[in-house]
Design a protein around this motif. Structure first.
Motif, PDB file in Angstrom:
ATOM      1  N   ASN A   1       2.772  -7.273 -38.253  1.00  0.00           N
ATOM      2  CA  ASN A   1       4.162  -7.623 -37.967  1.00  0.00           C
ATOM      3  C   ASN A   1       4.380  -9.115 -38.170  1.00  0.00           C
ATOM      4  O   ASN A   1       5.170  -9.749 -37.472  1.00  0.00           O
ATOM      5  CB  ASN A   1       4.533  -7.227 -36.532  1.00  0.00           C
ATOM      6  CG  ASN A   1       6.043  -7.202 -36.317  1.00  0.00           C
ATOM      7  OD1 ASN A   1       6.829  -7.192 -37.263  1.00  0.00           O
ATOM      8  ND2 ASN A   1       6.455  -7.202 -35.055  1.00  0.00           N
ATOM      9  N   ALA A   2       3.662  -9.677 -39.137  1.00  0.00           N
ATOM     10  CA  ALA A   2       3.689 -11.123 -39.379  1.00  0.00           C
ATOM     11  C   ALA A   2       4.759 -11.481 -40.408  1.00  0.00           C
ATOM     12  O   ALA A   2       4.527 -11.468 -41.614  1.00  0.00           O
ATOM     13  CB  ALA A   2       2.320 -11.605 -39.852  1.00  0.00           C
ATOM     14  N   GLY A   3       5.940 -11.814 -39.915  1.00  0.00           N
ATOM     15  CA  GLY A   3       7.012 -12.241 -40.807  1.00  0.00           C
ATOM     16  C   GLY A   3       6.669 -13.510 -41.555  1.00  0.00           C
ATOM     17  O   GLY A   3       7.068 -13.697 -42.709  1.00  0.00           O
ATOM     18  N   THR A   4       5.903 -14.408 -40.906  1.00  0.00           N
ATOM     19  CA  THR A   4       5.512 -15.658 -41.553  1.00  0.00           C
ATOM     20  C   THR A   4       4.437 -15.450 -42.607  1.00  0.00           C
ATOM     21  O   THR A   4       4.028 -16.404 -43.273  1.00  0.00           O
ATOM     22  CB  THR A   4       5.006 -16.680 -40.518  1.00  0.00           C
ATOM     23  OG1 THR A   4       3.946 -16.090 -39.749  1.00  0.00           O
ATOM     24  CG2 THR A   4       6.129 -17.129 -39.598  1.00  0.00           C
ATOM     25  N   ALA A   5       3.973 -14.218 -42.762  1.00  0.00           N
ATOM     26  CA  ALA A   5       3.036 -13.892 -43.845  1.00  0.00           C
ATOM     27  C   ALA A   5       3.738 -13.111 -44.946  1.00  0.00           C
ATOM     28  O   ALA A   5       3.657 -13.457 -46.123  1.00  0.00           O
ATOM     29  CB  ALA A   5       1.841 -13.108 -43.306  1.00  0.00           C
ATOM     30  N   ILE A   6       4.462 -12.051 -44.589  1.00  0.00           N
ATOM     31  CA  ILE A   6       5.023 -11.175 -45.620  1.00  0.00           C
ATOM     32  C   ILE A   6       6.111 -11.868 -46.424  1.00  0.00           C
ATOM     33  O   ILE A   6       6.232 -11.659 -47.642  1.00  0.00           O
ATOM     34  CB  ILE A   6       5.543  -9.856 -45.016  1.00  0.00           C
ATOM     35  CG1 ILE A   6       5.727  -8.806 -46.129  1.00  0.00           C
ATOM     36  CG2 ILE A   6       6.829 -10.064 -44.237  1.00  0.00           C
ATOM     37  CD1 ILE A   6       5.973  -7.398 -45.625  1.00  0.00           C
ATOM     38  N   ARG A   7       6.906 -12.720 -45.802  1.00  0.00           N
ATOM     39  CA  ARG A   7       8.017 -13.328 -46.532  1.00  0.00           C
ATOM     40  C   ARG A   7       7.559 -14.356 -47.561  1.00  0.00           C
ATOM     41  O   ARG A   7       7.928 -14.252 -48.733  1.00  0.00           O
ATOM     42  CB  ARG A   7       9.032 -13.888 -45.527  1.00  0.00           C
ATOM     43  CG  ARG A   7       9.783 -12.745 -44.836  1.00  0.00           C
ATOM     44  CD  ARG A   7      10.410 -13.119 -43.523  1.00  0.00           C
ATOM     45  NE  ARG A   7      11.156 -11.969 -42.970  1.00  0.00           N
ATOM     46  CZ  ARG A   7      11.692 -11.944 -41.759  1.00  0.00           C
ATOM     47  NH1 ARG A   7      11.554 -12.983 -40.958  1.00  0.00           N
ATOM     48  NH2 ARG A   7      12.341 -10.879 -41.336  1.00  0.00           N
ATOM     49  N   PRO A   8       6.733 -15.338 -47.196  1.00  0.00           N
ATOM     50  CA  PRO A   8       6.277 -16.260 -48.238  1.00  0.00           C
ATOM     51  C   PRO A   8       5.405 -15.597 -49.291  1.00  0.00           C
ATOM     52  O   PRO A   8       5.475 -15.947 -50.476  1.00  0.00           O
ATOM     53  CB  PRO A   8       5.501 -17.332 -47.463  1.00  0.00           C
ATOM     54  CG  PRO A   8       5.170 -16.721 -46.160  1.00  0.00           C
ATOM     55  CD  PRO A   8       6.280 -15.765 -45.859  1.00  0.00           C
ATOM     56  N   LEU A   9       4.591 -14.624 -48.890  1.00  0.00           N
ATOM     57  CA  LEU A   9       3.754 -13.939 -49.874  1.00  0.00           C
ATOM     58  C   LEU A   9       4.601 -13.134 -50.860  1.00  0.00           C
ATOM     59  O   LEU A   9       4.272 -13.047 -52.046  1.00  0.00           O
ATOM     60  CB  LEU A   9       2.738 -13.032 -49.171  1.00  0.00           C
ATOM     61  CG  LEU A   9       1.520 -13.742 -48.582  1.00  0.00           C
ATOM     62  CD1 LEU A   9       0.736 -12.794 -47.676  1.00  0.00           C
ATOM     63  CD2 LEU A   9       0.620 -14.294 -49.681  1.00  0.00           C
ATOM     64  N   THR A  10       5.707 -12.571 -50.396  1.00  0.00           N
ATOM     65  CA  THR A  10       6.594 -11.843 -51.300  1.00  0.00           C
ATOM     66  C   THR A  10       7.105 -12.765 -52.402  1.00  0.00           C
ATOM     67  O   THR A  10       7.107 -12.408 -53.588  1.00  0.00           O
ATOM     68  CB  THR A  10       7.783 -11.244 -50.521  1.00  0.00           C
ATOM     69  OG1 THR A  10       7.288 -10.261 -49.606  1.00  0.00           O
ATOM     70  CG2 THR A  10       8.784 -10.582 -51.452  1.00  0.00           C
ATOM     71  N   ALA A  11       7.526 -13.965 -52.034  1.00  0.00           N
ATOM     72  CA  ALA A  11       8.049 -14.911 -53.028  1.00  0.00           C
ATOM     73  C   ALA A  11       6.947 -15.468 -53.909  1.00  0.00           C
ATOM     74  O   ALA A  11       7.078 -15.522 -55.142  1.00  0.00           O
ATOM     75  CB  ALA A  11       8.786 -16.040 -52.313  1.00  0.00           C
ATOM     76  N   VAL A  12       5.842 -15.890 -53.297  1.00  0.00           N
ATOM     77  CA  VAL A  12       4.765 -16.518 -54.065  1.00  0.00           C
ATOM     78  C   VAL A  12       4.120 -15.533 -55.035  1.00  0.00           C
ATOM     79  O   VAL A  12       3.841 -15.869 -56.201  1.00  0.00           O
ATOM     80  CB  VAL A  12       3.720 -17.136 -53.114  1.00  0.00           C
ATOM     81  CG1 VAL A  12       2.444 -17.509 -53.861  1.00  0.00           C
ATOM     82  CG2 VAL A  12       4.310 -18.364 -52.425  1.00  0.00           C
TER      83      VAL A  12
END
Length: 430
Positions: free
Chosen positions: A97-108
């Motif tokens: 449930n790590a929003g600070t992981a899934i969101r930047p990884l989606t873009a990068v």
């Protein structure tokens, strides 16, 4: 596992506490370090070791990044950069449930995958947290993204393809979408313009990202109130060593406890030198009547008499939650405004907070983007559901200072960002 924790009759909070490293900074720094030039090493110190950061570390390891964790100092992590060229691409990354992981990884990953596919997914709650504002922006700029279940929500399959140019994103839902783009766009071949639409939430977190990017050698130019120019063909460069400052959101619980418990309490790891917007919590708390002194890297707190607050706390949504429970100890009616993005966090925090506060006898009005709280004459004992949300558990710990006390259900949910919170709370609060 602890099913429930009883807290009651607390009268003092005094001593010294060192905050765990900021989750927001740690997960950004881990990814930025991984993107540094091939072979460059970054030594990250005071890294928060929690569920969210473990998900990022696992993801980077799965992508072939060399991760070294100091055996004696588990909060010291060395990352060897790959220059955006992943050694391997797994079929799936499980990000909890790590929003600070899934969101930047989606873009990068949209910027760096070449003819490879990778599915980003998470737990049940993550699959209820919207991603559409970010993925729509990425798709419009050429990224290949497929939803595997519900449109606009994880899991998503990525296949790269992101192109430089003019991008536009709705900034009214989450600043994490914007931070993700600011981290990814410098990797593209050409220059990009990023236009933010709507009323941008949590602006200090965007400023935090820009400040961190600068430390890693990346230039981002703000050319308008809500517009950035990001030069392409940039290279992340290791600063060598990077200290993760203490979690300013977590500081809010201690600042509140220091006021309710009289202090003196010294909170290490946050202060005037902080790059986190949640430091503003201290200013609001002082305005309510808390006795605080803010130094460079620590804050001293020693009691106070609290008056209700009526404020727009859009810039500090996580720390703002602490004011909701603190309102029970303040004179007057507290109104916390412009916090609609509470609804897309680990749970629908607006509804959850209103539901649990009412158990104490408080009069609570829940609106679409705000909450109004009038404390009861005497706080009633309550069994507080935490909704698998770390901040719900830590906020309601403050009710231990009420004579009737409180029962916190599933206190272990704090492992998401602050595994030692209740151990430290029991040490300092009596």
């Amino acid at each position: 596992m602890t099913a429930a924790l009883e807290l009651a009759g607390l009268q003092q909070c005094r001593g010294e506490v060192t905050l765990p490293g900021s989750k927001s900074i740690a997960n950004r720094a881990l990814l930025m370090a991984a993107l540094c030039q091939q072979g460059q090493q970054t030594r990250l110190t005071n890294v928060l070791r929690s569920d969210d950061t473990e998900r990022m570390l696992e993801a980077l390891t799965a992508l072939g990044i060399a991760v070294g964790i100091d055996v004696k100092a588990g909060t010291t992590v060395t990352i060897t950069g790959c220059g955006g060229h992943w050694q391997q691409v797994p079929s799936e990354l499980q990000l909890g449930n790590a929003g600070t992981a899934i969101r930047p990884l989606t873009a990068v990953l949209s910027a760096t995958l070449n003819d490879q596919t990778c599915v980003l997914t998470g737990n049940e709650r993550m699959q209820e947290r919207p991603l559409a504002a970010l993925t729509d922006c990425l798709s419009a700029a050429g990224a290949t993204i497929h939803y595997l279940s519900n449109e606009g929500y994880p899991p998503v399959q990525l296949a790269g393809g992101l192109q430089a140019g003019h991008l536009s994103i709705d900034g009214s839902a989450s600043s994490q979408y914007i931070s993700a783009l600011l981290m990814a766009l410098p990797l593209l071949a050409g220059d990009s313009i990023l236009q933010l639409e709507g009323k941008v939430v949590s602006w200090p977190y965007i400023e935090l990202t820009v400040a961190m990017l600068e430390r890693f050698g990346i230039r981002v130019h703000q050319i308008g109130g809500q517009e950035f120019m990001i030069p392409g063909n940039q290279v992340y460069c290791s600063p060598g060593e990077y200290w993760i400052e203490g979690d300013a959101s977590a500081a809010s619980y201690w600042l509140a406890a220091g006021v309710l418990g009289g202090g003196p309490l010294r909170i290490h790891g946050i202060g005037q030198a902080s790059i986190q917007g949640d430091l503003a919590f201290a200013g609001y708390l002082s305005g309510m009547g808390g006795n605080l002194q803010v130094d460079e890297r620590f804050i001293d707190v020693q009691g106070g008499q609290l008056q209700a607050i009526d404020a727009d706390l859009n810039a500090i949504p996580d720390a703002a939650m602490t004011f909701a429970t603190l309102a029970l100890f303040a004179q007057g009616t507290t109104h916390i405004r412009n916090i609609a993005n509470w609804r897309i966090k680990e749970t629908d925090r607006l509804h959850a907070m209103a539901t649990e506060l009412r158990k104490t006898g408080a009069v609570v009005e829940e609106f679409a983007d705000s909450i109004r709280i009038t404390p009861p004459v005497a706080i009633e004992h309550a069994a507080i559901a935490t909704y698998d949300d770390h901040r719900m558990a830590m906020c309601f710990a403050l009710l231990g200072f009420a004579p009737a006390g409180v029962r916190i259900i599933d206190p272990d949910c704090c492992s998401k960002t602050y595994p030692d919170f209740f151990r430290e709370f029991n040490r300092l609060c009596r």
